[in-house]
Every structure is written in C-alpha cells, then in structure tokens.
Design a protein around this motif. Sequence first.
Motif, PDB file in Angstrom:
ATOM      1  N   VAL A  74       0.841  -1.056  -0.069  1.00 29.12           N
ATOM      2  CA  VAL A  74      -0.168  -0.083  -0.077  1.00 29.12           C
ATOM      3  C   VAL A  74       0.929   1.186   0.051  1.00 29.12           C
ATOM      4  O   VAL A  74       0.792   2.021  -1.009  1.00 29.12           O
ATOM      5  N   ALA A  75       1.560   1.419   0.868  1.00 31.41           N
ATOM      6  CA  ALA A  75       2.686   2.495   0.958  1.00 31.41           C
ATOM      7  C   ALA A  75       3.687   2.641  -0.088  1.00 31.41           C
ATOM      8  O   ALA A  75       4.079   3.655  -0.605  1.00 31.41           O
ATOM      9  N   GLY A  76       4.138   1.227  -0.334  1.00 30.43           N
ATOM     10  CA  GLY A  76       5.032   1.392  -1.262  1.00 30.43           C
ATOM     11  C   GLY A  76       4.596   1.788  -2.840  1.00 30.43           C
ATOM     12  O   GLY A  76       4.923   2.715  -3.557  1.00 30.43           O
ATOM     13  N   SER A  77       3.346   1.474  -3.251  1.00 26.74           N
ATOM     14  CA  SER A  77       2.530   1.629  -4.504  1.00 26.74           C
ATOM     15  C   SER A  77       2.353   3.228  -4.638  1.00 26.74           C
ATOM     16  O   SER A  77       2.305   3.770  -5.520  1.00 26.74           O
ATOM     17  N   ILE A  78       1.809   3.672  -3.311  1.00 25.15           N
ATOM     18  CA  ILE A  78       1.173   4.875  -3.385  1.00 25.15           C
ATOM     19  C   ILE A  78       2.194   5.965  -3.470  1.00 25.15           C
ATOM     20  O   ILE A  78       2.396   7.037  -4.132  1.00 25.15           O
ATOM     21  N   ILE A  79       3.294   5.554  -2.507  1.00 19.01           N
ATOM     22  CA  ILE A  79       4.522   6.768  -2.587  1.00 19.01           C
ATOM     23  C   ILE A  79       5.345   6.640  -3.975  1.00 19.01           C
ATOM     24  O   ILE A  79       5.671   7.627  -4.478  1.00 19.01           O
ATOM     25  N   GLY A  80       5.720   5.332  -4.220  1.00 21.09           N
ATOM     26  CA  GLY A  80       6.284   5.153  -5.609  1.00 21.09           C
ATOM     27  C   GLY A  80       5.610   5.853  -6.794  1.00 21.09           C
ATOM     28  O   GLY A  80       6.184   6.432  -7.484  1.00 21.09           O
ATOM     29  N   THR A  81       4.337   5.640  -6.872  1.00 24.67           N
ATOM     30  CA  THR A  81       3.514   6.123  -8.019  1.00 24.67           C
ATOM     31  C   THR A  81       3.532   7.975  -7.788  1.00 24.67           C
ATOM     32  O   THR A  81       3.741   8.508  -8.730  1.00 24.67           O
ATOM     33  N   ALA A  82       3.390   8.331  -6.558  1.00 29.01           N
ATOM     34  CA  ALA A  82       3.398   9.908  -6.410  1.00 29.01           C
ATOM     35  C   ALA A  82       4.663  10.430  -6.929  1.00 29.01           C
ATOM     36  O   ALA A  82       4.759  11.373  -7.503  1.00 29.01           O
ATOM     37  N   ILE A  83       5.740   9.644  -6.267  1.00 27.55           N
ATOM     38  CA  ILE A  83       7.220  10.267  -6.644  1.00 27.55           C
ATOM     39  C   ILE A  83       7.628  10.072  -8.037  1.00 27.55           C
ATOM     40  O   ILE A  83       8.105  11.082  -8.717  1.00 27.55           O
ATOM     41  N   GLY A  84       7.156   9.085  -8.810  1.00 25.45           N
ATOM     42  CA  GLY A  84       7.245   8.739 -10.215  1.00 25.45           C
ATOM     43  C   GLY A  84       6.579   9.915 -10.951  1.00 25.45           C
ATOM     44  O   GLY A  84       7.215  10.497 -11.560  1.00 25.45           O
ATOM     45  N   ILE A  85       5.312  10.215 -10.585  1.00 23.01           N
ATOM     46  CA  ILE A  85       4.444  11.283 -11.206  1.00 23.01           C
ATOM     47  C   ILE A  85       5.413  12.798 -10.971  1.00 23.01           C
ATOM     48  O   ILE A  85       5.494  13.445 -11.870  1.00 23.01           O
ATOM     49  N   LEU A  86       5.588  13.097  -9.668  1.00 16.96           N
ATOM     50  CA  LEU A  86       5.909  14.456  -9.449  1.00 16.96           C
ATOM     51  C   LEU A  86       7.214  14.840  -9.726  1.00 16.96           C
ATOM     52  O   LEU A  86       7.547  15.855 -10.185  1.00 16.96           O
ATOM     53  N   SER A  87       8.250  13.688  -9.799  1.00 16.61           N
ATOM     54  CA  SER A  87       9.559  13.878 -10.044  1.00 16.61           C
ATOM     55  C   SER A  87       9.660  13.806 -11.775  1.00 16.61           C
ATOM     56  O   SER A  87      10.626  14.327 -12.273  1.00 16.61           O
ATOM     57  N   GLY A  88       8.737  13.570 -12.307  1.00 22.94           N
ATOM     58  CA  GLY A  88       8.719  13.347 -13.682  1.00 22.94           C
ATOM     59  C   GLY A  88       9.663  12.173 -14.416  1.00 22.94           C
ATOM     60  O   GLY A  88       9.686  12.253 -15.607  1.00 22.94           O
ATOM     61  N   GLU A  89       9.942  11.311 -13.503  1.00 29.98           N
ATOM     62  CA  GLU A  89      10.974  10.500 -13.903  1.00 29.98           C
ATOM     63  C   GLU A  89      10.030   8.845 -14.529  1.00 29.98           C
ATOM     64  O   GLU A  89      10.795   8.111 -14.791  1.00 29.98           O
ATOM     65  N   GLY A  90       8.708   9.048 -14.116  1.00 33.35           N
ATOM     66  CA  GLY A  90       7.861   7.946 -14.462  1.00 33.35           C
ATOM     67  C   GLY A  90       8.247   6.744 -13.755  1.00 33.35           C
ATOM     68  O   GLY A  90       8.604   6.705 -12.299  1.00 33.35           O
ATOM     69  N   ALA A  91       7.984   5.501 -14.423  1.00 31.88           N
ATOM     70  CA  ALA A  91       8.170   4.088 -13.878  1.00 31.88           C
ATOM     71  C   ALA A  91       9.420   3.958 -13.323  1.00 31.88           C
ATOM     72  O   ALA A  91       9.646   3.201 -12.045  1.00 31.88           O
ATOM     73  N   VAL A  92      10.489   4.285 -13.770  1.00 33.40           N
ATOM     74  CA  VAL A  92      12.117   4.365 -13.342  1.00 33.40           C
ATOM     75  C   VAL A  92      11.836   4.705 -11.901  1.00 33.40           C
ATOM     76  O   VAL A  92      12.471   3.807 -10.973  1.00 33.40           O
ATOM     77  N   ALA A  93      11.597   5.908 -11.539  1.00 32.86           N
ATOM     78  CA  ALA A  93      11.923   6.380 -10.217  1.00 32.86           C
ATOM     79  C   ALA A  93      10.703   5.732  -9.298  1.00 32.86           C
ATOM     80  O   ALA A  93      10.890   5.489  -8.077  1.00 32.86           O
ATOM     81  N   GLY A  94       9.276   5.437  -9.925  1.00 28.26           N
ATOM     82  CA  GLY A  94       8.350   4.971  -8.997  1.00 28.26           C
ATOM     83  C   GLY A  94       8.857   3.565  -8.456  1.00 28.26           C
ATOM     84  O   GLY A  94       8.667   3.159  -7.363  1.00 28.26           O
ATOM     85  N   ILE A  95       9.400   2.620  -9.415  1.00 25.51           N
ATOM     86  CA  ILE A  95       9.820   1.233  -9.067  1.00 25.51           C
ATOM     87  C   ILE A  95      10.844   1.401  -7.768  1.00 25.51           C
ATOM     88  O   ILE A  95      11.137   0.818  -7.076  1.00 25.51           O
ATOM     89  N   ALA A  96      12.091   2.313  -8.401  1.00 22.63           N
ATOM     90  CA  ALA A  96      13.315   2.631  -7.498  1.00 22.63           C
ATOM     91  C   ALA A  96      12.810   3.215  -6.099  1.00 22.63           C
ATOM     92  O   ALA A  96      13.500   2.833  -5.059  1.00 22.63           O
ATOM     93  N   ILE A  97      11.638   3.665  -6.064  1.00 24.09           N
ATOM     94  CA  ILE A  97      11.322   4.265  -4.660  1.00 24.09           C
ATOM     95  C   ILE A  97      10.252   3.098  -3.860  1.00 24.09           C
ATOM     96  O   ILE A  97      10.354   3.028  -2.682  1.00 24.09           O
ATOM     97  N   ALA A  98       9.614   2.766  -4.771  1.00 24.49           N
ATOM     98  CA  ALA A  98       8.563   1.830  -4.127  1.00 24.49           C
ATOM     99  C   ALA A  98       9.020   0.671  -3.439  1.00 24.49           C
ATOM    100  O   ALA A  98       8.646   0.225  -2.418  1.00 24.49           O
ATOM    101  N   VAL A  99      10.078   0.046  -3.837  1.00 19.30           N
ATOM    102  CA  VAL A  99      10.620  -1.170  -3.219  1.00 19.30           C
ATOM    103  C   VAL A  99      11.231  -1.143  -1.903  1.00 19.30           C
ATOM    104  O   VAL A  99      10.857  -1.536  -1.009  1.00 19.30           O
ATOM    105  N   PRO A 100      12.096   0.174  -1.643  1.00 14.67           N
ATOM    106  CA  PRO A 100      12.675   0.316  -0.404  1.00 14.67           C
ATOM    107  C   PRO A 100      11.699   0.927   0.583  1.00 14.67           C
ATOM    108  O   PRO A 100      11.678   0.664   1.693  1.00 14.67           O
ATOM    109  N   VAL A 101      10.609   1.685  -0.025  1.00 15.46           N
ATOM    110  CA  VAL A 101       9.462   2.154   0.826  1.00 15.46           C
ATOM    111  C   VAL A 101       8.681   1.059   1.473  1.00 15.46           C
ATOM    112  O   VAL A 101       8.264   1.080   2.408  1.00 15.46           O
TER     113      VAL A 101
END
Length: 258
Positions: A74-101
């Motif tokens: 839950v936290a991983g997918s929500i934070i990962g998706t949010a960061i991927g969108i807000l940073s402009g890096e898309g799925a690369v940033a989303g997955i990179a952030i979602a796993v450790p979160v």
Amino acid sequence: MEMLVPAILVAIWAAICTLDLFGPQLSLWRPLVAGTGVGVILGDPVQGLIIAGSLELMWLGVVSVGAYVPPDVVAGSIIGTAIGILSGEGAVAGIAIAVPVAVASQQLDILFRTGTITLMHKADKAALNGYLDKIQRYHLMGIPFVVLTRAIPVFFAVLLGAKYVEDLFAHIPQVILDGLGLAGGVLPALGFAMLLSLMLNKEMWVFLIIGFFLAAYLKVPTIGIALVGVVVAILYDRFVNQSINSGSVETTTGGGLE
C-alpha cells in the motif's frame, strides 16, 4: 506549500486503501488500483496507471502467510507512484522508490502489530468477564493506528520528497538510470514467478504451455490469451465438477447396493 493539498488528499487515499486491506477487501489496496488513484489525484491518471501496472505485476505473488508480514504494497505503491509522477521520472523512479519504501513500511507494520498486542490482552480479559461490547471497542481502537502507519509517511513523502528525488535523479549517471529501467522490466517477471510458485502443480503446467504457445508462436495479444484462459477455466471447472459429482453418485449408489 503548493503540495500541501495534494499531500493531504493522497494521505487520505492511503488511509482508505489501508482500511480496505484490513477490512472489506475490495482490492482498493492492490497496487494497480491504489497507484491509479494517486494518478487521478495528482492529475496524471495515465502515468499513474503505467507505474501502478508495473508495481502490480511485480507484487503479484506477495501474500501474507501465517505470522509472515509481507512488504507493505500500500505505502510502496502509493509513494512510488506519487514520486514517479511528481519527479517526472515515471516508472523508473516509481519502482526505484516503491521497493525500499515497501520494505521500510513493513517494519512500521510489524511495530504496529506488536503495539496492539495490549489491546488483544484487554479483549481477552473482556471476553472472560463477558463484556462483549468492550471486545468490539478494543478491536476498533486499533484502526487509527494502522491507518496512521501508512497515511503519515505518505503525507510527508508527497509533501517533501518529490523535489529531493528530482534532484537526486538529475545527478545519477545515465548508465545507472538505464540499469534501473532494465530492473523495472525484470521485477514484473519476478512477480509472475512468485505467483506461479504458489499456483503451479503437475496438473496446471499444460495451461502455462498453452499460454506460452499462443503468445510466442501465434502472436496472440494479452487480452486474447486472457479470454482463452477464461474459457478454458470454465470448461475445466465444469468437467472437474462433473467428474466429482459422478464419482460421488457412484460411491453412494454402490454403498446402497452393498
């Protein structure tokens, strides 16, 4: 403070998804739905769906068995998706952030479960004394704590995290970004492998081979394979049930003759 309202809305959405995970189980907590909801809130549903779809495939096989607490999707997918969108890096940033979160939030979940043991002991005492209303009250008292374990990290991640992630990715060499992109493509395959390890047995391998044949040699698209799978599942279930029912009838009839 322009991100204050979006951070609050995403945190509320995280709370709703968390309640669904521990309550009605309407699949709002699944990465595909949770991440897409974040995309709608942040005004980019298409990108949210892309990131959420990748995370859903990656975490297909994540289940809670016994006392095992899985990574917090839950936290991983929500934070990962949010960061991927807000940073402009898309799925690369989303997955990179979602796993450790997800792994970090897993520890918060364990801490929450440990802390609510006191409520369980109080409920046990209430049950011994016959106070049924108190049992329900102690059960409901745990809800705010489990919601806050997701909502608070999500709020601060959306409010403060996007700018730092954007600056971080601006200083990462392209070769590492390419590696993260490749890893993002491999992780969904890992999710499928985890799911297959739970589902496959000697009777199911033939269906996997059929699906592989349709995709690799006949070039049938994914939706087509899914429709074929639905038809095969219905026919398989019907024939298996008929076999079981006929077997039980024969057993009953044979018992009567004896």
